[in-house]
Design a protein around this motif. Sequence first.
Motif, PDB file in Angstrom:
ATOM      1  N   ASP A 140       5.718  62.606  39.865  1.00  0.00           N
ATOM      2  CA  ASP A 140       5.770  61.146  39.847  1.00  0.00           C
ATOM      3  C   ASP A 140       7.176  60.736  39.427  1.00  0.00           C
ATOM      4  O   ASP A 140       7.731  61.300  38.482  1.00  0.00           O
ATOM      5  N   ASN A 141       7.728  59.756  40.102  1.00  0.00           N
ATOM      6  CA  ASN A 141       9.107  59.348  39.834  1.00  0.00           C
ATOM      7  C   ASN A 141       9.149  58.447  38.602  1.00  0.00           C
ATOM      8  O   ASN A 141       9.123  57.225  38.695  1.00  0.00           O
ATOM      9  N   VAL A 142       9.239  59.063  37.426  1.00  0.00           N
ATOM     10  CA  VAL A 142       9.257  58.328  36.164  1.00  0.00           C
ATOM     11  C   VAL A 142      10.696  58.020  35.776  1.00  0.00           C
ATOM     12  O   VAL A 142      11.625  58.750  36.133  1.00  0.00           O
ATOM     13  N   PRO A 143      10.931  56.946  35.019  1.00  0.00           N
ATOM     14  CA  PRO A 143      12.304  56.575  34.691  1.00  0.00           C
ATOM     15  C   PRO A 143      12.978  57.459  33.643  1.00  0.00           C
ATOM     16  O   PRO A 143      14.185  57.689  33.715  1.00  0.00           O
ATOM     17  N   PHE A 144      12.217  57.949  32.661  1.00  0.00           N
ATOM     18  CA  PHE A 144      12.820  58.678  31.556  1.00  0.00           C
ATOM     19  C   PHE A 144      12.213  60.072  31.427  1.00  0.00           C
ATOM     20  O   PHE A 144      11.011  60.270  31.654  1.00  0.00           O
ATOM     21  N   ALA A 145      13.048  61.026  31.026  1.00  0.00           N
ATOM     22  CA  ALA A 145      12.598  62.407  30.910  1.00  0.00           C
ATOM     23  C   ALA A 145      11.474  62.561  29.907  1.00  0.00           C
ATOM     24  O   ALA A 145      10.596  63.411  30.071  1.00  0.00           O
ATOM     25  N   ASP A 146      11.476  61.740  28.864  1.00  0.00           N
ATOM     26  CA  ASP A 146      10.418  61.859  27.854  1.00  0.00           C
ATOM     27  C   ASP A 146       9.091  61.295  28.333  1.00  0.00           C
ATOM     28  O   ASP A 146       8.085  61.361  27.621  1.00  0.00           O
ATOM     29  N   ASP A 147       9.055  60.746  29.549  1.00  0.00           N
ATOM     30  CA  ASP A 147       7.788  60.338  30.159  1.00  0.00           C
ATOM     31  C   ASP A 147       7.051  61.531  30.756  1.00  0.00           C
ATOM     32  O   ASP A 147       5.922  61.387  31.230  1.00  0.00           O
ATOM     33  N   MET A 148       7.688  62.699  30.771  1.00  0.00           N
ATOM     34  CA  MET A 148       7.107  63.904  31.348  1.00  0.00           C
ATOM     35  C   MET A 148       6.785  64.910  30.252  1.00  0.00           C
ATOM     36  O   MET A 148       7.360  64.863  29.163  1.00  0.00           O
ATOM     37  N   SER A 149       5.914  65.853  30.572  1.00  0.00           N
ATOM     38  CA  SER A 149       5.689  66.964  29.659  1.00  0.00           C
ATOM     39  C   SER A 149       6.904  67.873  29.682  1.00  0.00           C
ATOM     40  O   SER A 149       7.632  67.946  30.681  1.00  0.00           O
ATOM     41  N   ALA A 150       7.147  68.572  28.588  1.00  0.00           N
ATOM     42  CA  ALA A 150       8.302  69.468  28.505  1.00  0.00           C
ATOM     43  C   ALA A 150       8.223  70.554  29.572  1.00  0.00           C
ATOM     44  O   ALA A 150       9.234  70.931  30.176  1.00  0.00           O
ATOM     45  N   ALA A 151       7.010  71.052  29.831  1.00  0.00           N
ATOM     46  CA  ALA A 151       6.840  72.125  30.816  1.00  0.00           C
ATOM     47  C   ALA A 151       7.187  71.635  32.217  1.00  0.00           C
ATOM     48  O   ALA A 151       7.903  72.316  32.972  1.00  0.00           O
ATOM     49  N   ASP A 152       6.682  70.452  32.596  1.00  0.00           N
ATOM     50  CA  ASP A 152       6.986  69.904  33.925  1.00  0.00           C
ATOM     51  C   ASP A 152       8.470  69.588  34.058  1.00  0.00           C
ATOM     52  O   ASP A 152       9.067  69.790  35.131  1.00  0.00           O
ATOM     53  N   MET A 153       9.055  69.105  32.972  1.00  0.00           N
ATOM     54  CA  MET A 153      10.471  68.766  32.996  1.00  0.00           C
ATOM     55  C   MET A 153      11.314  70.002  33.270  1.00  0.00           C
ATOM     56  O   MET A 153      12.181  70.007  34.153  1.00  0.00           O
TER      57      MET A 153
END
Length: 260
Positions: free
Chosen positions: A166-179
């Motif tokens: 999903d195209n989220v604006p900020f990296a902290d909107d994602m899980s660390a693993a997915d990031m």
Amino acid sequence: MQDPYQVADETFVIPDAVPVPGIGLLPVNAMVVRGEQPMLVDTLATVHRESYLERVFEIVEPEDVKWLFISHEDRDHTGSVMQVMERCPNARLITNFLGLGKLAEEFEVPLDRVNLLNDGESLDIGDRVIEAIRPPLYDSSATRGFYDPKTDVYFSADCFGTVLTDNVPFADDMSAADMEEGFYWMNRANHIWFHHIPTALIEEQAARIRAVDPALIVTGHGPTFRHDPLQVCDWIARIGDMEPVPMPNQAEFEKSLAGA
């Protein structure tokens, strides 16, 4: 089409994305720095032209734009470059000699409106002096990122990009693993030459970004890093010990299309 989002004072990201079959979404980002001499940064892909032009000129008036910073000539960064130059009569295009040559293969760039900015050089844009800093990895020899000391933002072009679900604006909107998974896929696939050079050289180039210590890192192909942004310098250094991403063959590609 997603709405622009603000990352710092008078600084906005204009996001979009393109699909990577079987993998996810690759964000494609442009920026607007709306200061004393407003500057646009890249212009998204050609397929995004209509929506890009609509969104960018909701943020800044065309006549007010003084600069168009092109990080490199790839079409996912220059999809509306000539349309911007036409609509913004007071704008100068910031590139370098290699970038100008590559742009001229397709576009009739008005040379009297070009400002060459090499890696390591600075440019006064009114209320701030930006510094061109090439990111550690890149896919075009013309690439330059830049650091804005007024907002403490570094724009890294393709480097530090991340494939997303999903195209989220900020990296902290994602899980660390997915990031981390999306980060290492993008940076190994896009900067394929990384495994030809020593890790120490990647670290040396990442140290240039550490030296300016930005509060935010905006990439042309991923979410914005706002919490501990320099962690991406650690991540990019680790890439030297990794294998390149295997690319699908025709049979695998057809299987992926059938699944989609």
